[in-house]
Design a protein around this motif. Sequence first.
Motif, PDB file in Angstrom:
ATOM      1  N   LEU A  82      -3.118  22.770-104.339  1.00 29.22           N
ATOM      2  CA  LEU A  82      -1.744  22.310-104.466  1.00 29.22           C
ATOM      3  C   LEU A  82      -1.097  22.158-103.090  1.00 29.22           C
ATOM      4  CD1 LEU A  82       0.690  21.632-106.241  1.00 29.22           C
ATOM      5  CD2 LEU A  82       1.232  24.073-106.250  1.00 29.22           C
ATOM      6  N   ALA A  83      -1.331  23.106-102.204  1.00 31.00           N
ATOM      7  CA  ALA A  83      -0.772  23.035-100.854  1.00 31.00           C
ATOM      8  C   ALA A  83      -1.346  21.844-100.090  1.00 31.00           C
ATOM      9  CB  ALA A  83      -1.048  24.332-100.104  1.00 31.00           C
ATOM     10  N   PHE A  84      -2.634  21.595-100.247  1.00 31.94           N
ATOM     11  CA  PHE A  84      -3.256  20.457 -99.573  1.00 31.94           C
ATOM     12  C   PHE A  84      -2.684  19.138-100.089  1.00 31.94           C
ATOM     13  CE2 PHE A  84      -6.551  17.174 -99.460  1.00 31.94           C
ATOM     14  CZ  PHE A  84      -6.715  17.070 -98.087  1.00 31.94           C
ATOM     15  N   ILE A  85      -2.565  19.019-101.384  1.00 32.66           N
ATOM     16  CA  ILE A  85      -2.024  17.796-101.983  1.00 32.66           C
ATOM     17  C   ILE A  85      -0.576  17.599-101.555  1.00 32.66           C
ATOM     18  CG2 ILE A  85      -1.370  16.727-104.176  1.00 32.66           C
ATOM     19  CD1 ILE A  85      -3.901  18.096-105.363  1.00 32.66           C
ATOM     20  N   MET A  86       0.182  18.680-101.536  1.00 37.25           N
ATOM     21  CA  MET A  86       1.578  18.580-101.128  1.00 37.25           C
ATOM     22  C   MET A  86       1.686  18.132 -99.665  1.00 37.25           C
ATOM     23  SD  MET A  86       4.606  21.399-101.258  1.00 37.25           S
ATOM     24  CE  MET A  86       4.082  22.287 -99.814  1.00 37.25           C
ATOM     25  N   SER A  87       0.851  18.671 -98.800  1.00 37.40           N
ATOM     26  CA  SER A  87       0.929  18.304 -97.379  1.00 37.40           C
ATOM     27  C   SER A  87       0.541  16.847 -97.157  1.00 37.40           C
ATOM     28  CB  SER A  87       0.060  19.228 -96.536  1.00 37.40           C
ATOM     29  OG  SER A  87      -1.305  19.035 -96.840  1.00 37.40           O
ATOM     30  N   THR A  88      -0.479  16.379 -97.851  1.00 43.95           N
ATOM     31  CA  THR A  88      -0.866  14.977 -97.672  1.00 43.95           C
ATOM     32  C   THR A  88       0.194  14.037 -98.239  1.00 43.95           C
ATOM     33  OG1 THR A  88      -2.191  15.083 -99.694  1.00 43.95           O
ATOM     34  CG2 THR A  88      -3.343  15.423 -97.596  1.00 43.95           C
ATOM     35  N   ASN A  89       0.792  14.401 -99.353  1.00 44.94           N
ATOM     36  CA  ASN A  89       1.860  13.558 -99.914  1.00 44.94           C
ATOM     37  C   ASN A  89       3.081  13.545 -99.007  1.00 44.94           C
ATOM     38  OD1 ASN A  89       0.346  12.854-102.118  1.00 44.94           O
ATOM     39  ND2 ASN A  89       1.226  14.399-103.472  1.00 44.94           N
ATOM     40  N   LEU A  90       3.422  14.696 -98.463  1.00 44.98           N
ATOM     41  CA  LEU A  90       4.559  14.771 -97.553  1.00 44.98           C
ATOM     42  C   LEU A  90       4.293  13.939 -96.297  1.00 44.98           C
ATOM     43  CD1 LEU A  90       7.318  15.992 -96.981  1.00 44.98           C
ATOM     44  CD2 LEU A  90       6.154  17.972 -95.987  1.00 44.98           C
ATOM     45  N   ALA A  91       3.084  14.033 -95.765  1.00 47.28           N
ATOM     46  CA  ALA A  91       2.726  13.234 -94.589  1.00 47.28           C
ATOM     47  C   ALA A  91       2.793  11.742 -94.912  1.00 47.28           C
ATOM     48  CB  ALA A  91       1.329  13.606 -94.099  1.00 47.28           C
ATOM     49  N   ALA A  92       2.340  11.360 -96.089  1.00 45.98           N
ATOM     50  CA  ALA A  92       2.379   9.947 -96.473  1.00 45.98           C
ATOM     51  C   ALA A  92       3.818   9.443 -96.567  1.00 45.98           C
ATOM     52  CB  ALA A  92       1.654   9.749 -97.802  1.00 45.98           C
ATOM     53  N   VAL A  93       4.695  10.253 -97.114  1.00 43.72           N
ATOM     54  CA  VAL A  93       6.098   9.844 -97.232  1.00 43.72           C
ATOM     55  C   VAL A  93       6.732   9.722 -95.847  1.00 43.72           C
ATOM     56  CG1 VAL A  93       8.375  10.607 -98.013  1.00 43.72           C
ATOM     57  CG2 VAL A  93       6.417  10.750 -99.553  1.00 43.72           C
ATOM     58  N   ILE A  94       6.504  10.701 -94.989  1.00 40.41           N
ATOM     59  CA  ILE A  94       7.085  10.660 -93.639  1.00 40.41           C
ATOM     60  C   ILE A  94       6.542   9.466 -92.855  1.00 40.41           C
ATOM     61  CG2 ILE A  94       7.165  11.864 -91.417  1.00 40.41           C
ATOM     62  CD1 ILE A  94       7.384  14.476 -93.035  1.00 40.41           C
ATOM     63  N   LEU A  95       5.249   9.220 -92.940  1.00 40.44           N
ATOM     64  CA  LEU A  95       4.666   8.081 -92.230  1.00 40.44           C
ATOM     65  C   LEU A  95       5.153   6.752 -92.804  1.00 40.44           C
ATOM     66  CD1 LEU A  95       1.058   9.414 -91.648  1.00 40.44           C
ATOM     67  CD2 LEU A  95       2.917   9.218 -89.993  1.00 40.44           C
ATOM     68  N   ALA A  96       5.389   6.696 -94.090  1.00 42.99           N
ATOM     69  CA  ALA A  96       5.940   5.471 -94.685  1.00 42.99           C
ATOM     70  C   ALA A  96       7.353   5.211 -94.162  1.00 42.99           C
ATOM     71  CB  ALA A  96       5.943   5.581 -96.204  1.00 42.99           C
ATOM     72  N   ILE A  97       8.122   6.273 -93.976  1.00 42.31           N
ATOM     73  CA  ILE A  97       9.469   6.117 -93.415  1.00 42.31           C
ATOM     74  C   ILE A  97       9.386   5.598 -91.982  1.00 42.31           C
ATOM     75  CG2 ILE A  97      11.526   7.390 -92.670  1.00 42.31           C
ATOM     76  CD1 ILE A  97      11.066   9.202 -95.158  1.00 42.31           C
ATOM     77  N   PHE A  98       8.478   6.170 -91.180  1.00 42.08           N
ATOM     78  CA  PHE A  98       8.296   5.686 -89.808  1.00 42.08           C
ATOM     79  C   PHE A  98       7.836   4.229 -89.795  1.00 42.08           C
ATOM     80  CE2 PHE A  98       7.611  10.225 -88.273  1.00 42.08           C
ATOM     81  CZ  PHE A  98       8.816  10.274 -87.597  1.00 42.08           C
TER      82      PHE A  98
ATOM     83  N   SER B 185       9.773   1.046 -88.133  1.00 43.59           N
ATOM     84  CA  SER B 185       9.134   0.138 -87.174  1.00 43.59           C
ATOM     85  C   SER B 185       9.221  -1.307 -87.653  1.00 43.59           C
ATOM     86  CB  SER B 185       7.670   0.530 -86.969  1.00 43.59           C
ATOM     87  OG  SER B 185       7.575   1.799 -86.385  1.00 43.59           O
ATOM     88  N   ALA B 186       8.998  -1.519 -88.938  1.00 46.47           N
ATOM     89  CA  ALA B 186       9.074  -2.876 -89.485  1.00 46.47           C
ATOM     90  C   ALA B 186      10.486  -3.439 -89.369  1.00 46.47           C
ATOM     91  CB  ALA B 186       8.625  -2.874 -90.943  1.00 46.47           C
ATOM     92  N   GLU B 187      11.485  -2.604 -89.581  1.00 43.65           N
ATOM     93  CA  GLU B 187      12.870  -3.063 -89.452  1.00 43.65           C
ATOM     94  C   GLU B 187      13.199  -3.414 -88.006  1.00 43.65           C
ATOM     95  OE1 GLU B 187      15.131   0.102 -91.163  1.00 43.65           O
ATOM     96  OE2 GLU B 187      14.623  -0.481 -93.216  1.00 43.65           O
ATOM     97  N   ARG B 188      12.684  -2.638 -87.059  1.00 42.00           N
ATOM     98  CA  ARG B 188      12.914  -2.946 -85.646  1.00 42.00           C
ATOM     99  C   ARG B 188      12.225  -4.246 -85.253  1.00 42.00           C
ATOM    100  NH1 ARG B 188      10.968   2.096 -82.726  1.00 42.00           N
ATOM    101  NH2 ARG B 188      11.320   0.829 -80.883  1.00 42.00           N
ATOM    102  N   ILE B 189      11.014  -4.447 -85.726  1.00 39.83           N
ATOM    103  CA  ILE B 189      10.303  -5.700 -85.439  1.00 39.83           C
ATOM    104  C   ILE B 189      11.072  -6.875 -86.031  1.00 39.83           C
ATOM    105  CG2 ILE B 189       8.224  -7.030 -85.969  1.00 39.83           C
ATOM    106  CD1 ILE B 189       6.666  -4.380 -85.778  1.00 39.83           C
TER     107      ILE B 189
END
Length: 156
Positions: free
Chosen positions: A51-67, A71-75
């Motif tokens: 559960l902790a592993f799945i939560m960390s990967t999902n959280l990373a995916a959400v944060i990276l999607a925001i970044f 970046s896409a908006e700046r471009i």
Amino acid sequence: MSSKSDWEDFSNMNDFISAKTMIFLSISLALVTQIIAQIVSPSAWLNYQMLAFIMSTNLAAVILAIFAQRSAERISANTAKAFTPEFYRGTAILASFFSKLEEISEEKGSSIDEKLDDLAPRVHDFLLSNDPLSVPPEIDLEPVPEWTDEDELFRQ
């Protein structure tokens, strides 16, 4: 984007998130969530680790999607600044001008490439002068009188 510094800033804008940074962020988040999972003693240890592993990967995916979206908006914003209707119109005019220039050169049996060294200074002078079509005025000077001594040239 009208000044040279704006274009330099635009061309040097390469501070987007890299794959290396994404991997580092994902591993960091996984470690943080795993440490939290180790501090709390679960009843089913293996399930909690998963559960902790799945939560960390999902959280990373959400944060990276925001970044990535940022970046896409700046471009998009920078592209909108650069590629204005005036830019497209200017590009079309230049393309049309060079097409006509090549067409006329071919009709006259010459090559634009051969004439560029001569053409560039003329275009520069034409574009940057106040009155590019004017001819310098002719100045009529009186003939220089004869003199034998320099003292004759200066009145005292």
